[in-house]
Scaffold this motif. Structure first.
Motif, PDB file in Angstrom:
ATOM      1  N   ARG A  59       0.834  -1.215   0.000  1.00 29.41           N
ATOM      2  CA  ARG A  59       0.000   0.000   0.000  1.00 29.41           C
ATOM      3  C   ARG A  59       0.863   1.257   0.000  1.00 29.41           C
ATOM      4  O   ARG A  59       0.571   2.222  -0.707  1.00 29.41           O
ATOM      5  CB  ARG A  59      -0.940   0.009   1.204  1.00 29.41           C
ATOM      6  N   GLU A  61       4.015   1.509  -1.094  1.00 32.22           N
ATOM      7  CA  GLU A  61       4.686   1.594  -2.395  1.00 32.22           C
ATOM      8  C   GLU A  61       3.740   2.141  -3.465  1.00 32.22           C
ATOM      9  O   GLU A  61       4.139   2.979  -4.288  1.00 32.22           O
ATOM     10  CB  GLU A  61       5.211   0.221  -2.813  1.00 32.22           C
ATOM     11  N   ASP A  62       2.498   1.671  -3.442  1.00 34.65           N
ATOM     12  CA  ASP A  62       1.513   2.126  -4.423  1.00 34.65           C
ATOM     13  C   ASP A  62       1.248   3.624  -4.248  1.00 34.65           C
ATOM     14  O   ASP A  62       1.238   4.376  -5.215  1.00 34.65           O
ATOM     15  CB  ASP A  62       0.217   1.323  -4.264  1.00 34.65           C
ATOM     16  N   LYS A  63       1.044   4.063  -3.024  1.00 34.76           N
ATOM     17  CA  LYS A  63       0.740   5.470  -2.746  1.00 34.76           C
ATOM     18  C   LYS A  63       1.909   6.390  -3.104  1.00 34.76           C
ATOM     19  O   LYS A  63       1.706   7.494  -3.614  1.00 34.76           O
ATOM     20  CB  LYS A  63       0.381   5.624  -1.264  1.00 34.76           C
ATOM     21  N   GLU A  68       7.215  -1.820  -7.032  1.00 34.09           N
ATOM     22  CA  GLU A  68       6.526  -2.843  -6.245  1.00 34.09           C
ATOM     23  C   GLU A  68       7.513  -3.839  -5.657  1.00 34.09           C
ATOM     24  O   GLU A  68       8.378  -4.364  -6.354  1.00 34.09           O
ATOM     25  CB  GLU A  68       5.521  -3.582  -7.119  1.00 34.09           C
TER      26      GLU A  68
END
Length: 158
Positions: A59, A61-63, A68
């Protein structure tokens, strides 16, 4: 571009995350609330009192738009580093060290970690090259060098 895992290998991911948030001028609380996590959790991770689990790492890393798995790999490398440090022998190899060097001490019950300065000093002053190499292996070259510099001695590297 060098990946986080290569650049920060062995460093706690919380330390890297703290740096990343500061670099982007993001406050911890609003950031962590935006990914649906408790502020105390992120605070503990950044303070290196808690490990970063995979779900939260993904989460974050995505934000932040990070590659990834980069924080997950950092956690894995940090865990490996901790495990290797924990596997370090609790006592030096007595087959190399002469027991006569420690004539005034019970070497079986001695706290080798707490008494490292006295042990290193004694071996630097009275030990042979093989014993000095063993103590350097056991305590690490940096620790031995620090004690050696305080008594102006030299030691061989392993």
């Amino acid at each position: 571009m060098v990946s986080y895992a290569e650049k920060y290998r062995g460093i706690h991911p919380g330390q890297v995350l703290k740096r990343e948030l500061k670099k982007r001028s993001l406050k911890q609380r609003p950031f962590v609330l935006s990914i649906g996590e408790h502020p105390q959790t992120l605070n503990a991770i950044i303070g290196q009192r808690r490990d970063l689990n995979t779900a939260l790492a993904l989460r974050i890393e995505d934000k932040l738009g990070l590659q990834e798995g980069s924080l997950v790999l950092l956690q894995a490398f940090y865990d490996i580093k901790k495990e290797k440090e924990g596997q370090r022998a609790k006592t030096p190899d007595f087959s190399i060290l002469r027991k006569s060097l420690f004539w005034d001490t019970d070497i079986e019950t001695m706290d080798w970690g707490r008494k490292y300065k006295a042990v290193i000093r004694r071996l630097l002053e009275r030990g042979n090259d093989q014993e000095k190499k063993e103590i350097s292996r056991f305590y690490g070259a940096k620790k031995v060098a620090a004690v050696a510099s305080s008594i102006n001695a030299t030691f061989p590297t392993p």
